[in-house]
Write an enzyme that holds these catalytic residues in place. Structure first.
Site, PDB file in Angstrom:
ATOM      1  CD  GLU A   1      -2.145   3.224  -9.953  1.00  0.00           C
ATOM      2  OE1 GLU A   1      -3.012   3.722 -10.852  1.00  0.00           O
ATOM      3  OE2 GLU A   1      -1.675   4.571  -9.163  1.00  0.00           O
TER       4      GLU A   1
ATOM      5  CB  ILE B   1      -1.175  -0.207   1.510  1.00  0.00           C
ATOM      6  CG1 ILE B   1      -1.880  -1.088   1.242  1.00  0.00           C
ATOM      7  CG2 ILE B   1      -1.821   1.374   1.412  1.00  0.00           C
ATOM      8  CD1 ILE B   1      -2.738  -1.499  -0.170  1.00  0.00           C
ATOM      9  CB  THR B   2       1.582   4.030  -2.555  1.00  0.00           C
ATOM     10  OG1 THR B   2       2.230   3.077  -3.509  1.00  0.00           O
ATOM     11  CG2 THR B   2       1.991   4.700  -2.539  1.00  0.00           C
TER      12      THR B   2
HETATM   13  N1  COS Z   1     -15.819   1.181 -14.531  1.00  0.00           N
HETATM   14  C1  COS Z   1     -17.388   1.123 -14.107  1.00  0.00           C
HETATM   15  N2  COS Z   1     -17.731  -0.819 -13.240  1.00  0.00           N
HETATM   16  C2  COS Z   1     -16.416  -1.292 -13.208  1.00  0.00           C
HETATM   17  C3  COS Z   1     -14.911  -1.408 -15.010  1.00  0.00           C
HETATM   18  C4  COS Z   1     -15.056   0.023 -15.294  1.00  0.00           C
HETATM   19  N3  COS Z   1     -14.115   0.319 -15.547  1.00  0.00           N
HETATM   20  N4  COS Z   1     -14.580  -1.937 -15.276  1.00  0.00           N
HETATM   21  C5  COS Z   1     -15.284  -3.211 -14.498  1.00  0.00           C
HETATM   22  N5  COS Z   1     -16.337  -2.892 -13.880  1.00  0.00           N
HETATM   23  C6  COS Z   1     -17.272  -3.346 -13.426  1.00  0.00           C
HETATM   24  C7  COS Z   1     -17.971  -4.217 -14.670  1.00  0.00           C
HETATM   25  O1  COS Z   1     -18.586  -3.890 -15.828  1.00  0.00           O
HETATM   26  C8  COS Z   1     -19.032  -5.633 -13.599  1.00  0.00           C
HETATM   27  O2  COS Z   1     -20.304  -5.464 -12.974  1.00  0.00           O
HETATM   28  P1  COS Z   1     -21.752  -5.783 -13.885  1.00  0.00           P
HETATM   29  O3  COS Z   1     -21.508  -7.300 -13.338  1.00  0.00           O
HETATM   30  O4  COS Z   1     -22.093  -6.003 -12.929  1.00  0.00           O
HETATM   31  O5  COS Z   1     -21.320  -5.995 -15.255  1.00  0.00           O
HETATM   32  C9  COS Z   1     -17.774  -5.871 -12.496  1.00  0.00           C
HETATM   33  O6  COS Z   1     -17.018  -4.602 -12.190  1.00  0.00           O
HETATM   34  C10 COS Z   1     -17.063  -6.715 -12.812  1.00  0.00           C
HETATM   35  O7  COS Z   1     -16.139  -6.344 -13.315  1.00  0.00           O
HETATM   36  P2  COS Z   1     -15.714  -7.497 -13.784  1.00  0.00           P
HETATM   37  O8  COS Z   1     -17.012  -9.006 -14.046  1.00  0.00           O
HETATM   38  O9  COS Z   1     -14.210  -7.618 -15.150  1.00  0.00           O
HETATM   39  O10 COS Z   1     -14.387  -7.962 -13.064  1.00  0.00           O
HETATM   40  P3  COS Z   1     -13.223  -9.472 -13.049  1.00  0.00           P
HETATM   41  O11 COS Z   1     -13.595 -10.059 -11.668  1.00  0.00           O
HETATM   42  O12 COS Z   1     -13.236 -10.603 -14.334  1.00  0.00           O
HETATM   43  O13 COS Z   1     -12.539  -8.707 -13.216  1.00  0.00           O
HETATM   44  C11 COS Z   1     -10.285  -6.923 -13.875  1.00  0.00           C
HETATM   45  C12 COS Z   1     -11.652  -7.535 -13.998  1.00  0.00           C
HETATM   46  C13 COS Z   1      -9.404  -8.134 -14.629  1.00  0.00           C
HETATM   47  C14 COS Z   1     -10.546  -6.129 -14.680  1.00  0.00           C
HETATM   48  C15 COS Z   1     -10.413  -6.152 -12.376  1.00  0.00           C
HETATM   49  O14 COS Z   1      -9.752  -7.459 -11.604  1.00  0.00           O
HETATM   50  C16 COS Z   1      -9.133  -5.634 -12.313  1.00  0.00           C
HETATM   51  O15 COS Z   1      -9.027  -4.241 -13.098  1.00  0.00           O
HETATM   52  N6  COS Z   1      -7.594  -6.256 -12.268  1.00  0.00           N
HETATM   53  C17 COS Z   1      -6.548  -5.504 -11.573  1.00  0.00           C
HETATM   54  C18 COS Z   1      -6.328  -4.519 -10.462  1.00  0.00           C
HETATM   55  C19 COS Z   1      -5.405  -3.288 -10.341  1.00  0.00           C
HETATM   56  O16 COS Z   1      -5.169  -2.596 -10.899  1.00  0.00           O
HETATM   57  N7  COS Z   1      -4.903  -3.983  -9.342  1.00  0.00           N
HETATM   58  C20 COS Z   1      -3.604  -2.930  -8.695  1.00  0.00           C
HETATM   59  C21 COS Z   1      -3.708  -2.395  -7.444  1.00  0.00           C
HETATM   60  S1  COS Z   1      -4.515  -0.995  -6.850  1.00  0.00           S
HETATM   61  S2  COS Z   1      -2.673   0.121  -7.239  1.00  0.00           S
END
Ligand code: COS
Length: 383
Positions: free
Chosen positions: A363, A156-157
Site C-alpha cells: 500500500e 494480489i491479496t
Molecule cells: N487523491 C486524489 N487524487 C490524487 C491523489 C489522491 N490522494 N494522489 C494523486 N492524485 C491525482 C493527482 O492530483 C493527479 O491528477 P491531476 O494530474 O489531474 O492533477 C493524478 O492523480 C496523478 O498524480 P501524480 O502526478 O502525483 O502521479 P505520479 O505518477 O507522479 O505518482 C505516486 C504518484 C508515486 C504517489 C503514486 O504512483 C503512488 O502512490 N504509488 C504507490 C502505489 C502504491 O501504493 N501501490 C501499492 C500497491 S496497491 S496495495
C-alpha cells in the site's frame, strides 16, 4: 469522528474479546497450516467484521475513519492474517465502489461484500508497475458495449478467495500516465481470468497472494467505476484511506508485541533479577511505548481530519510512514528483549517479526510516503 461512544465501546469490547478468546489461541495453527479455519471466517462474517466500513444503507456498519482506526487497532492485537481476510472487503477492495460507484453497482455488490458472501480484491500492481502505479500496462479496450481486458496483476491479496476484483487498466493507450487509466469491478469467474501460483511469502501465513491474469477478458462496459480516465485518481483515494487503516493496524500489532515483551522481561531472570529491572531493557520498553503513543495519536488525528472532510494526503502518508517503520522497530526491540528465545518459534515474536516487515512495503513503500509528503508540502507552499 465517533458517532456514538456507547455503541462504539460495545463494538470495541466485542472485537477485543473475540481477538483474545478465538484469534490469539488460533495464531499458531494459522501459521502452521497457512489457512484461517473456516469456522473462524464464518464467525467473523456473522459478527459483521466484513462490513465494518461499508455504509449502513448497503448493509455494513458504516464506521467513520476514526471508528475504523480504533477497531483496527484492536484487531491488530493478533496475527495480521485475520485482519487481512476481511481487510480488502472493508478497505481497498470496496472503497472504490463506495467513492465512485453507481447506485446500481453499490446496490449489487456492497451488501454482498458486507456479509462476506463476496470477497473483493484490489488489483493495481503489475510485474513492471509497483511504486510507479501510473505506468500500468494492463489494457481495457472498448468494443461496443464491452471492454476487453488484457494484462497481469501481481501480489494480489485475497485473489484466490476473491469473487470480484477492483482493477485498474489503461483505457487510452495514447495517454501514457495516470489519465489513461480507468477502474473496473470485474467478477472473478469472467472467462479469460486465471490465477498464478500462490506466492511463497516471508510471513503473514494464512493470507494468500498471487498473480491475476486477464486474457481477452470481456467485461460489460457497465462495470467501469467512475468515468473513463479517472481510475488512477480513484486508486489514489482508495490508497490514501488505506494508509490510515494500515497505520492503525500497526499500532495494534506494536501494542501486542510490546505487551508480550513486557511480560517476558518481567518473568525472565538474569543476574538474579527480572531483566525488566535492567535500565537498558527499560530503555527498549520505554522507546517502544513512546513511539506507539505517537503513532496512535497521529492515526486518530488524521482519521478525525478525514472525517471532517479535510485533505489528509500528507497526514495519511505521515501515518503510514511513521507507524509502519515504528512497528518494525518495536518488533526488533521486542525480539531483542526475548533474546535467543525470540529467534526460535516458541514465542509469537518470531512470527510477528516476519509478519510486520510487509507493512513498510505494501500500500505504498516508506519511500513513496516520503515522496507524497514532500511533493504535497511543495505544492502547498506554491499556492
Ligand atoms: N487523491 C486524489 N487524487 C490524487 C491523489 C489522491 N490522494 N494522489 C494523486 N492524485 C491525482 C493527482 O492530483 C493527479 O491528477 P491531476 O494530474 O489531474 O492533477 C493524478 O492523480 C496523478 O498524480 P501524480 O502526478 O502525483 O502521479 P505520479 O505518477 O507522479 O505518482 C505516486 C504518484 C508515486 C504517489 C503514486 O504512483 C503512488 O502512490 N504509488 C504507490 C502505489 C502504491 O501504493 N501501490 C501499492 C500497491 S496497491 S496495495
Amino acid at each position: 469522528m465517533i458517532r456514538d461512544k456507547d455503541t462504539l465501546n460495545v463494538l470495541l469490547d466485542t472485537v477485543s474479546s473475540y481477538v483474545k478468546e478465538r484469534l490469539i489461541p488460533n495464531e499458531e495453527l494459522v501459521a502452521e497450516t497457512d489457512e484461517i479455519p473456516a469456522d473462524i471466517i464464518q464467525e467473523m462474517k456473522e459478527l459483521g467484521f466484513f462490513g465494518l466500513t461499508i455504509p449502513e444503507e448497503y448493509g455494513g456498519l458504516g464506521l467513520t475513519t476514526e471508528e475504523e482506526a480504533l477497531v483496527v487497532m484492536e484487531l491488530g492485537k493478533t496475527s495480521p492474517s485475520f485482519r487481512s481476510a476481511l481487510g480488502t472487503n472493508i478497505g481497498i477492495g470496496s472503497s472504490g465502489l463506495v467513492f465512485d460507484g453507481t447506485e446500481e453497482q453499490k446496490n449489487y455488490y456492497l451488501p454482498k461484500m458486507a456479509t462476506g458472501e463476496v470477497i473483493a480484491s484490489f488489483a493495481l500492481t503489475e510485474p513492471d508497475a509497483g511504486s510507479d502505479a501510473a505506468s500500468i500496462r494492463t489494457t481495457a479496450k472498448r468494443e461496443g458495449n464491452v471492454y476487453i481486458i488484457n494484462g497481469t496483476k501481481r501480489f494480489i491479496t485475497n485473489a484466490p478467495q476473491a469473487k470480484v476484483f477492483t482493477i485498474m487498466a489503461r483505457t487510452n493507450s495514447e495517454i501514457k500516465g495516470a489519465h489513461g487509466i480507468s477502474a473496473f469491478i470485474i467478477e472473478a469467474d469472467t472467462p479469460g481470468i486465471s490465477l498464478g501460483k500462490l506466492d511463497k511469502k516471508m510471513g503473514q501465513k494464512g493470507t494468500h497472494t498471487c498473480d491475476v491474469i486477464f486474457e481477452n477478458c470481456r467485461v460489460p462496459a457497465t462495470q467501469i467505476i467512475g468515468k473513463e480516465g479517472d481510475g488512477f485518481k480513484m486508486a489514489m483515494k482508495v490508497l490514501e484511506k488505506g494508509r490510515i487503516h494500515i497505520a492503525s493496524l500497526c499500532v495494534g500489532i506494536a501494542e501486542r508485541m510490546l505487551a508480550d515483551a513486557l511480560q517476558y522481561a518481567m518473568s525472565r531472570k538474569q543476574f538474579g533479577k527480572p531483566i525488566a529491572e535492567f535500565q537498558l531493557v527499560q530503555a527498549m520498553l520505554a522507546d517502544s511505548k513512546t513511539e506507539i503513543f505517537a503513532a496512535r495519536s497521529m492515526c486518530l488525528e488524521a482519521a478525525r481530519h478525514r472525517d471532517e472532510g479535510k485533505n489528509v494526503s500528507i497526514e495519511a502518508s505521515c501515518c503510514k510512514y511513521f507507524s509502519t517503520e515504528m512497528c518494525c522497530r518495536v518488533a526488533d526491540r521486542a525480539l531483542q528483549i526475548h533474546g535467543g528465545s525470540g529467534y526460535v518459534a516458541d514465542y509469537a515474536i518470531e512470527r510477528f517479526y516476519r509478519d510486520v516487515r510487509l507493512f513498510k512495503i505494501y500500500e505504498g513503500t516508506s519511500q513513496i510516503q516520503q515522496i507524497v509528503i514532500a511533493r504535497n508540502m511543495i505544492r502547498n507552499a506554491q499556492v
